[in-house]
Design an enzyme around this catalytic site. Structure first.
Site, PDB file in Angstrom:
ATOM      1  N   ASP A  59       0.846  -1.186   0.000  1.00  0.00           N
ATOM      2  CA  ASP A  59       0.000   0.000   0.000  1.00  0.00           C
ATOM      3  C   ASP A  59       0.883   1.239   0.000  1.00  0.00           C
ATOM      4  O   ASP A  59       1.952   1.222   0.612  1.00  0.00           O
ATOM      5  CB  ASP A  59      -0.815  -0.020   1.301  1.00  0.00           C
ATOM      6  N   TYR A  61       2.257   4.855   1.256  1.00  0.00           N
ATOM      7  CA  TYR A  61       2.231   5.529   2.549  1.00  0.00           C
ATOM      8  C   TYR A  61       0.990   6.413   2.617  1.00  0.00           C
ATOM      9  O   TYR A  61       0.626   7.074   1.637  1.00  0.00           O
ATOM     10  CB  TYR A  61       3.473   6.396   2.728  1.00  0.00           C
ATOM     11  N   PHE A  77       7.902   1.906  -0.737  1.00  0.00           N
ATOM     12  CA  PHE A  77       8.908   2.073   0.314  1.00  0.00           C
ATOM     13  C   PHE A  77       9.705   3.372   0.215  1.00  0.00           C
ATOM     14  O   PHE A  77      10.456   3.704   1.123  1.00  0.00           O
ATOM     15  CB  PHE A  77       9.888   0.885   0.347  1.00  0.00           C
ATOM     16  N   HIS A 188       8.795  -9.121   6.420  1.00  0.00           N
ATOM     17  CA  HIS A 188       8.646  -7.720   6.016  1.00  0.00           C
ATOM     18  C   HIS A 188       9.677  -6.857   6.752  1.00  0.00           C
ATOM     19  O   HIS A 188      10.045  -7.160   7.892  1.00  0.00           O
ATOM     20  CB  HIS A 188       7.233  -7.247   6.355  1.00  0.00           C
TER      21      HIS A 188
END
Length: 221
Positions: A59, A61, A77, A188
């Site tokens: 998703d 941010y 990221f 993760h």
């Protein structure tokens, strides 16, 4: 090689319809991230014919910093210079520096556009999100599109490294022909799970070893 010519759902214009639906809520005063012009930046910067690595996020941010704008800018990221470093990105840079640069702080740039330009596709499964509401667009239809993109890469390219970090990303393994590509699975990089497999995994070094072995040229992480 243009994505719109290769990905079946994009040839049908499905991505344009998703953008329209995603930003409809903006008329009600709800902010949507990233900015509309940045939604497809991952695909704009990294083309299919030069692609070497795929990193899959879940998703965009969903936060914004006053005076600096949203964290999300179309690459998973990644945040632009000046935006505070999110915890997951901090762990990604730490693992790069530990596995590639012997623990020295060489890779410090939080804007990962430099990687995208080398052939690293930084692809979120959902390409938009409503501000302060994580996964708010997970059911909008983005997953169908991004699954189609992953499948297209698997079928049309050779020797691509797919990095699947965490349970969500690892569900995408079924879309990838592992006999033609390298699939690297770890936990993760978020603080809750980074030490369960991501930190110390050496995924960036292993990625470069594979690319080098197949004559594809390494990534300057």
């Amino acid at each position: 090689m243009l994505w719109e010519e290769q990905v079946p759902l994009m040839r049908q214009g499905y991505h344009k319809e998703l953008v329209r639906k995603a930003y409809e809520v903006a008329a009600d005063g709800q902010r949507v991230y990233p900015l509309r012009e940045n939604v497809f930046d991952a695909l704009r910067v990294t083309q299919l014919d030069t692609l070497k690595v795929v990193i899959i996020g879940q998703d965009p941010y969903f936060n914004e910093h006053p005076g600096q704008g949203p964290e999300a800018h179309g690459l998973c990221f990644s945040v632009k210079k000046g935006i505070p470093e999110p915890p997951s990105l901090r762990n990604i840079l730490k693992e790069i520096n530990d596995s590639i640069y012997g623990g020295r702080s060489v890779s410090v740039d939080t804007d990962l556009t430099r990687l995208a330009r080398q052939g690293v596709l930084l692809l979120n499964a959902s390409l938009t999100v409503i501000a302060k509401r994580p996964n708010s667009h997970a059911a909008l239809g983005w997953h169908e599109l991004t699954d189609d993109i992953i499948r297209t890469i698997s079928e049309n390219r050779e020797h691509v490294v797919f990095m699947l970090w965490g349970a969500f990303a690892q569900k995408k393994a079924g879309l990838i022909d592992s006999s033609r590509h390298l699939v690297l699975k770890t936990s993760h990089p978020s603080p809750l799970s980074a030490h369960k497999g991501f930190i110390g995994s050496g995924v960036f070094a292993r990625c470069n070893e594979y690319l080098s072995r197949h004559g594809r040229g390494i990534i300057e992480w």
